[in-house]
Design an enzyme around this catalytic site. Structure first.
Site, PDB file in Angstrom:
ATOM      1  N   ARG A 227       0.852  -1.192   0.000  1.00 36.47           N
ATOM      2  CA  ARG A 227       0.000   0.000   0.000  1.00 36.47           C
ATOM      3  C   ARG A 227       0.885   1.238   0.000  1.00 36.47           C
ATOM      4  O   ARG A 227       1.886   1.294   0.738  1.00 36.47           O
ATOM      5  CB  ARG A 227      -0.905   0.023   1.243  1.00 36.47           C
ATOM      6  N   HIS A 275      -0.885  -0.497  -9.854  1.00 38.51           N
ATOM      7  CA  HIS A 275      -1.552  -1.416  -8.907  1.00 38.51           C
ATOM      8  C   HIS A 275      -1.997  -2.705  -9.610  1.00 38.51           C
ATOM      9  O   HIS A 275      -3.178  -3.047  -9.621  1.00 38.51           O
ATOM     10  CB  HIS A 275      -2.744  -0.719  -8.238  1.00 38.51           C
TER      11      HIS A 275
HETATM   12  C1  OXD Z   1      -5.526  -6.543  -2.771  1.00 43.94           C
HETATM   13  C2  OXD Z   1      -4.997  -5.667  -3.821  1.00 43.94           C
HETATM   14  O1  OXD Z   1      -5.677  -6.103  -1.634  1.00 43.94           O
HETATM   15  O2  OXD Z   1      -5.077  -6.049  -5.014  1.00 43.94           O
HETATM   16  O3  OXD Z   1      -5.795  -7.722  -3.071  1.00 43.94           O
HETATM   17  O4  OXD Z   1      -4.484  -4.587  -3.542  1.00 43.94           O
END
Ligand code: OXD
Length: 312
Positions: A227, A275
């Site tokens: 993250r 992402h």
């Molecule tokens: C998850 C993501 O949490 O793809 O699976 O970020």
């Protein structure tokens, strides 16, 4: 018929999930944001990815929330999340494998100096770089849940000295482990390639700041597939600009999509991906979800549950 299953995500139209759920459960009352949720009092189960804050609270008879990602920060960020409704998350072997591939790809690129060879090729220069032996390139994986353990084991199998850091103590064969605030600096100090797979919680927000980056050895490489909220961006940029850090591969950001004027886009030592390190695959993620729907309806204990207090 049992209550409705609502697909609450704007990422796709939800058709793929409908197919796999019907294959496992037979006919279902399936609703999507795109197609309309109908009478939300009929919703029994929400399959959710980044729902609008407050939306889940409006499903008054909901009995289970399924996070469509392995991370659940997107749910816990909603301060109106209904209390007492169990939260489960997908466990997706496919996604886990993709995540470790992502880390290994960027680690090997850095380890084998591929950025430099690409620059040499563009300049038509034949220039072998100094080689670092695998046994001297230390990998450090932050977060030792399912993804972290898989990633760490695969690095160790390739011959890299591999360590992992987690909030609480863990023992994993072949992996040196560190834990808690006390073990963090020591872990960073022995890490040449740092791989972040931690969940985003109150404790991990902003964990990777100037102090943490300066604890890494000079020239260390950073791979973030967890993250963006773990990172203090100005501190990461400063560590890259001063060349204390050799480079970074970033898949996740404090703001997504990454704004067009963000310095990461053009930084010479940063690789940006949108992402995509691990994408939820309904085919590999659905068995656990189907199992939980059956368990919920049979009044049995759920699997893959999340503790909202720890955030994972
Ligand atoms: C998850 C993501 O949490 O793809 O699976 O970020």
């Amino acid at each position: 018929m049992a209550g409705a299953i609502a697909y609450v995500s704007r990422d796709t139209d939800g058709v793929a999930w409908r197919k796999v759920l019907e294959a496992g459960l037979g006919p279902i009352d399936y609703r999507t944001l795109a197609g309309g949720l109908g009478n939300t009092d009929e919703i029994e189960i929400a399959l959710a990815w980044k729902p609008k804050p407050g939306l889940l609270a409006s499903f008054r008879n909901m009995r289970m929330i399924v996070s469509l990602g392995m991370g659940v920060d997107h749910l816990l960020a909603d301060d109106r999340l209904p209390e007492g409704v169990p939260i489960t998350r997908i466990m997706d072997d496919g996604l886990v494998g993709q995540m470790s591939e992502y880390a290994i790809y960027w680690a090997l690129r850095h380890h084998r100096d591929i950025d430099r060879y690409e620059a040499s090729q563009r300049a038509r220069t034949w220039k072998p770089e100094e080689f670092v032996d695998t046994i001297h390139r230390r990998i450090g994986v932050m977060g030792l849940g399912t993804i972290g353990q898989d990633t760490a084991r695969k690095f160790a199998m390739l011959g890299f000295p591999t360590a992992g850091w987690s909030r609480t103590a863990k023992e994993i064969a072949g992996i040196e482990t560190f834990h808690g605030a006390d073990g963090f600096r020591e872990f960073l100090a022995r890490t040449d390639i740092l791989v972040d797979v931690l969940p985003l919680t109150r404790d991990t927000k902003g964990l990777l700041d100037g102090k943490a980056f300066s604890a890494l050895p000079r020239g260390a490489y950073f791979i973030n597939m967890a993250r963006g909220g773990h990172v203090v961006d100005v501190d990461l940029l400063a560590a890259l600009d001063s060349e204390h850090l050799g480079g970074a591969a970033l898949d996740v950001f404090n703001t997504e999509p990454l704004p067009p004027d963000h310095p990461y886009w053009t930084h010479p030592r940063v690789h940006v991906t949108p992402h995509v390190a691990g994408a939820t695959n309904p085919r590999t993620a659905s068995p656990g979800v189907i199992e939980n729907i059956k368990r919920l309806r049979a009044g049995q204990p759920l699997i893959n549950t999340v503790d909202p207090k720890t955030g994972y």
